[in-house]
Scaffold this active site. Sequence first.
Site, PDB file in Angstrom:
ATOM      1  N   ASP A  10      82.760  44.194 -18.394  1.00 19.80           N
ATOM      2  CA  ASP A  10      83.167  45.629 -18.176  1.00 19.80           C
ATOM      3  C   ASP A  10      83.594  45.931 -16.772  1.00 19.80           C
ATOM      4  O   ASP A  10      83.311  45.368 -15.790  1.00 19.80           O
ATOM      5  CB  ASP A  10      81.808  46.571 -18.651  1.00 19.80           C
ATOM      6  N   SER A  11      84.162  47.306 -16.407  1.00 18.41           N
ATOM      7  CA  SER A  11      84.281  47.729 -15.021  1.00 18.41           C
ATOM      8  C   SER A  11      83.071  47.941 -14.223  1.00 18.41           C
ATOM      9  O   SER A  11      83.068  47.997 -12.916  1.00 18.41           O
ATOM     10  CB  SER A  11      85.341  48.813 -14.938  1.00 18.41           C
ATOM     11  N   CYS A  73      84.933  46.840 -21.929  1.00 13.76           N
ATOM     12  CA  CYS A  73      85.645  47.766 -21.395  1.00 13.76           C
ATOM     13  C   CYS A  73      86.932  48.029 -22.303  1.00 13.76           C
ATOM     14  O   CYS A  73      87.761  47.342 -22.722  1.00 13.76           O
ATOM     15  CB  CYS A  73      86.244  47.372 -20.059  1.00 13.76           C
ATOM     16  N   GLU A 152      77.573  58.017 -15.051  1.00  8.81           N
ATOM     17  CA  GLU A 152      77.265  57.114 -13.894  1.00  8.81           C
ATOM     18  C   GLU A 152      76.110  57.834 -12.825  1.00  8.81           C
ATOM     19  O   GLU A 152      75.238  57.175 -12.389  1.00  8.81           O
ATOM     20  CB  GLU A 152      78.470  57.082 -12.963  1.00  8.81           C
ATOM     21  N   CYS A 184      85.349  54.645 -24.902  1.00 10.76           N
ATOM     22  CA  CYS A 184      85.053  54.524 -23.647  1.00 10.76           C
ATOM     23  C   CYS A 184      83.464  54.087 -23.627  1.00 10.76           C
ATOM     24  O   CYS A 184      82.778  54.357 -24.172  1.00 10.76           O
ATOM     25  CB  CYS A 184      85.164  55.540 -22.675  1.00 10.76           C
ATOM     26  N   HIS A 186      81.254  54.259 -21.608  1.00  8.27           N
ATOM     27  CA  HIS A 186      80.080  55.177 -21.149  1.00  8.27           C
ATOM     28  C   HIS A 186      79.747  56.231 -22.196  1.00  8.27           C
ATOM     29  O   HIS A 186      78.740  57.048 -22.353  1.00  8.27           O
ATOM     30  CB  HIS A 186      80.697  56.044 -19.932  1.00  8.27           C
TER      31      HIS A 186
HETATM   32  N1  DGL Z   1      84.582  50.912 -18.969  1.00 10.17           N
HETATM   33  C1  DGL Z   1      85.819  51.949 -18.910  1.00 10.17           C
HETATM   34  C2  DGL Z   1      86.232  51.874 -20.427  1.00 10.17           C
HETATM   35  O1  DGL Z   1      85.475  51.838 -21.490  1.00 10.17           O
HETATM   36  C3  DGL Z   1      85.339  53.243 -18.396  1.00 10.17           C
HETATM   37  C4  DGL Z   1      84.821  53.179 -16.953  1.00 10.17           C
HETATM   38  C5  DGL Z   1      86.184  53.065 -16.108  1.00 10.17           C
HETATM   39  O2  DGL Z   1      87.060  53.758 -16.160  1.00 10.17           O
HETATM   40  O3  DGL Z   1      86.363  51.988 -15.593  1.00 10.17           O
HETATM   41  O4  DGL Z   1      87.281  52.488 -20.589  1.00 10.17           O
END
Ligand code: DGL
Length: 264
Positions: A10-11, A73, A152, A184, A186
């Site tokens: 993931d990011s 992600c 976050e 997403c 999060h």
């Molecule tokens: N992991 C990203 C997603 O699921 C969310 C956070 C980001 O913008 O990197 O889209």
Amino acid sequence: MDNRAIGVFDSGIGGLTVVNALTTVLPNEKFIYVGDTARVPYGNKSIDSIRQYSLEITKWLLKKNCKMIVVACNTVSSLVLDYLTSSISIPIIGVIDPGVEQAISISKNNKIAVLGTHATIRSNAYGKRLKKVNPEIEVISQACPLFVPLVEEGWVEGKIPRQIAKHYFNNLVKLDVDTIILGCTHYPLLKSTIHTVLKNKAMLVDSGEATAKTVLLTLKKLNALSNLTDYEIDCYVTDDPDLFNEVALQFVLKKINKTSHIDL
Ligand code: DGL
């Protein structure tokens, strides 16, 4: 039987919600998680950057001899999953299709909302897949960019998250959607706030949970499940590992075996 690890990336930290779901249905697997914490968020980056970052992580996971890669992600899954799939020979699973299948199976009035980052919503990846399966479905897409920094910060409940959610959900309430895809990593951590604001009027689809079921089925089909006595999670991050561990253990996971820093 295949005791090699499942790579997940993931990011940043949010993809651990997918790891959490994975450990529930796959309690005997080893997971290698990469969080690109130095470059998060991806949701407002260009497709070229997202492609480059994702390929770097994918190559790194291949060097770790993973048996499969899960793209936790949503932004990466929406924009560059096909590109990644064509670049490697092990199975790679994104979060979009499993989320779409689950949403279609539970919606009764065919009004489905998709929440995501700007990049995910702009790509219309969820919308296109939903319409492909059932052209009758009305898709309402809503970018919720402020949800990511809230999570976050660990600020998932209270007046401010509720006010922000109210602002984003104005349309959804008016349009009477009965199913909402949390598109997403999060957003599952904001489930309680989302339910409160929507007064429990819509069902929430957690793409991570839906993906975990797909991963289980795929490994079974390939006869590639592990038989460890307990699950193991090794995390690798591109920024500070201590900061990552602190937030991860407070909000998402019960245990992490180790967290290390990597340069990609
Ligand atoms: N992991 C990203 C997603 O699921 C969310 C956070 C980001 O913008 O990197 O889209």
